[in-house]
Design an enzyme around this catalytic site. Structure first.
Site, PDB file in Angstrom:
ATOM      1  N   GLU A 136      45.294  33.306  48.754  1.00 58.60           N
ATOM      2  CA  GLU A 136      45.939  34.093  47.601  1.00 58.60           C
ATOM      3  C   GLU A 136      47.372  34.138  47.798  1.00 58.60           C
ATOM      4  OE1 GLU A 136      42.167  36.491  45.693  1.00 58.60           O
ATOM      5  OE2 GLU A 136      43.957  37.578  46.366  1.00 58.60           O
TER       6      GLU A 136
ATOM      7  N   HIS B  45      42.860  41.945  51.100  1.00 54.44           N
ATOM      8  CA  HIS B  45      43.428  41.634  49.944  1.00 54.44           C
ATOM      9  C   HIS B  45      44.775  41.949  49.838  1.00 54.44           C
ATOM     10  CE1 HIS B  45      44.373  41.414  45.566  1.00 54.44           C
ATOM     11  NE2 HIS B  45      43.224  40.314  45.360  1.00 54.44           N
TER      12      HIS B  45
HETATM   13  P1  13P Z   1      44.611  38.236  39.104  1.00 56.25           P
HETATM   14  O1  13P Z   1      43.892  37.090  38.665  1.00 56.25           O
HETATM   15  O2  13P Z   1      44.303  39.581  38.181  1.00 56.25           O
HETATM   16  O3  13P Z   1      45.992  37.849  38.837  1.00 56.25           O
HETATM   17  O4  13P Z   1      44.423  38.537  40.548  1.00 56.25           O
HETATM   18  C1  13P Z   1      44.155  37.650  41.654  1.00 56.25           C
HETATM   19  C2  13P Z   1      43.610  38.235  42.898  1.00 56.25           C
HETATM   20  O5  13P Z   1      44.079  39.139  43.288  1.00 56.25           O
HETATM   21  C3  13P Z   1      42.128  38.224  42.933  1.00 56.25           C
HETATM   22  O6  13P Z   1      41.752  38.773  44.110  1.00 56.25           O
END
Ligand code: 13P
Length: 242
Positions: free
Chosen positions: A164, A94
């Site tokens: 992401e 992450h």
């Molecule tokens: P948010 O949806 O809180 O912005 O975070 C996204 C995320 O990091 C999911 O792993």
């Protein structure tokens, strides 16, 4: 089938709140089980209590493990530990863990250790920022290649990737990513996997979208963005919105 993974991040604080939230999500998972496979990735400290209440079709996941099984790692958890508390999925790489020093090599090792324990790794990848020359593509490429290059071809289809883009995540996000940006990146990631293996494997790998998603933009990342599912963060702490 859409894969919907809630990343609870570092919440909730109390075990009783974690239990109550998991029970509500369990109801949702049953209601939508024909179309949506739901997973909750929770802080390691809650796994033990939640493993007693979370049942199929809802699945339990962790949020990260140590890249090594060496005992001298105060404060870390191993793949075997989370597996023994019922985690069948686990987030790795992450951006918030990478920001604390998790390297591509660590992510590759953690992915291997999870697969050895039959835990599905959800490998997060994504560029910090976008530049006009497209250099951001090479950063995503090296993140993907570090993981797939460390695995035999027959294991690749067991991976889940989550795209992401760091610039779209969290309360300081620059802006939302568009479904078109998501689609381009998912095609790009599948091409990297196909080049390292073949088209069949590249199609079998699930790729989620996990930049901040909400009830307004979530469906567009699946319908037009070609994501196989979503990885919402803070929103997953609210069962209604999730
Ligand atoms: P948010 O949806 O809180 O912005 O975070 C996204 C995320 O990091 C999911 O792993």
């Amino acid at each position: 089938m859409v894969l919907l993974v809630g990343n609870w991040k570092m919440a909730p604080e109390k075990a009783k709140d974690a239990l109550s939230l998991a029970k509500k999500v369990q109801v949702l998972a049953r209601t939508h089980k024909k179309n949506i496979k739901m997973v909750i990735c929770v802080p390691g400290v809650h796994l033990s209590a939640l493993s007693k209440v979370v049942k199929a079709p809802l699945s339990l996941g962790g949020q990260g493990i140590s890249p090594s099984n060496e005992i001298a790692q105060t404060g870390r958890e191993s793949a075997g530990m989370i597996a023994s508390y019922g985690a069948s999925y686990c987030i790795v790489g992450h951006s918030e863990s990478r920001a604390r020093g998790e390297s591509d090599t660590d992510v590759a090792h953690a992915t291997q250790l999870l697969l050895q324990k039959k835990v599905t790794p959800i490998v997060c990848i994504g560029e910090k920022e976008r530049d006009a020359h497209g250099w951001y593509l090479s950063s995503v490429k090296s993140q993907v290649e570090a993981v797939i290059g460390a695995l035999p071809k027959q294991l690749l289809k067991k991976l889940v990737f989550a795209y992401e883009p760091v610039w779209a995540i969290g309360k300081d996000a620059l802006r939302e990513a568009t479904a078109v940006e998501c689609r381009e990146m998912i095609i790009f990631i599948r091409k990297i996997i196909a080049d390292a293996s073949d088209e069949k494997v590249a199609k079998a790998v699930s790729i989620l979208y996990g930049g901040s998603v909400d009830e307004n933009n979530g469906a567009s990342f699946i319908d037009q963005g070609e994501a196989d599912g979503l990885l919402p963060g803070r929103l997953s702490l609210d069962p209604k919105r999730f």
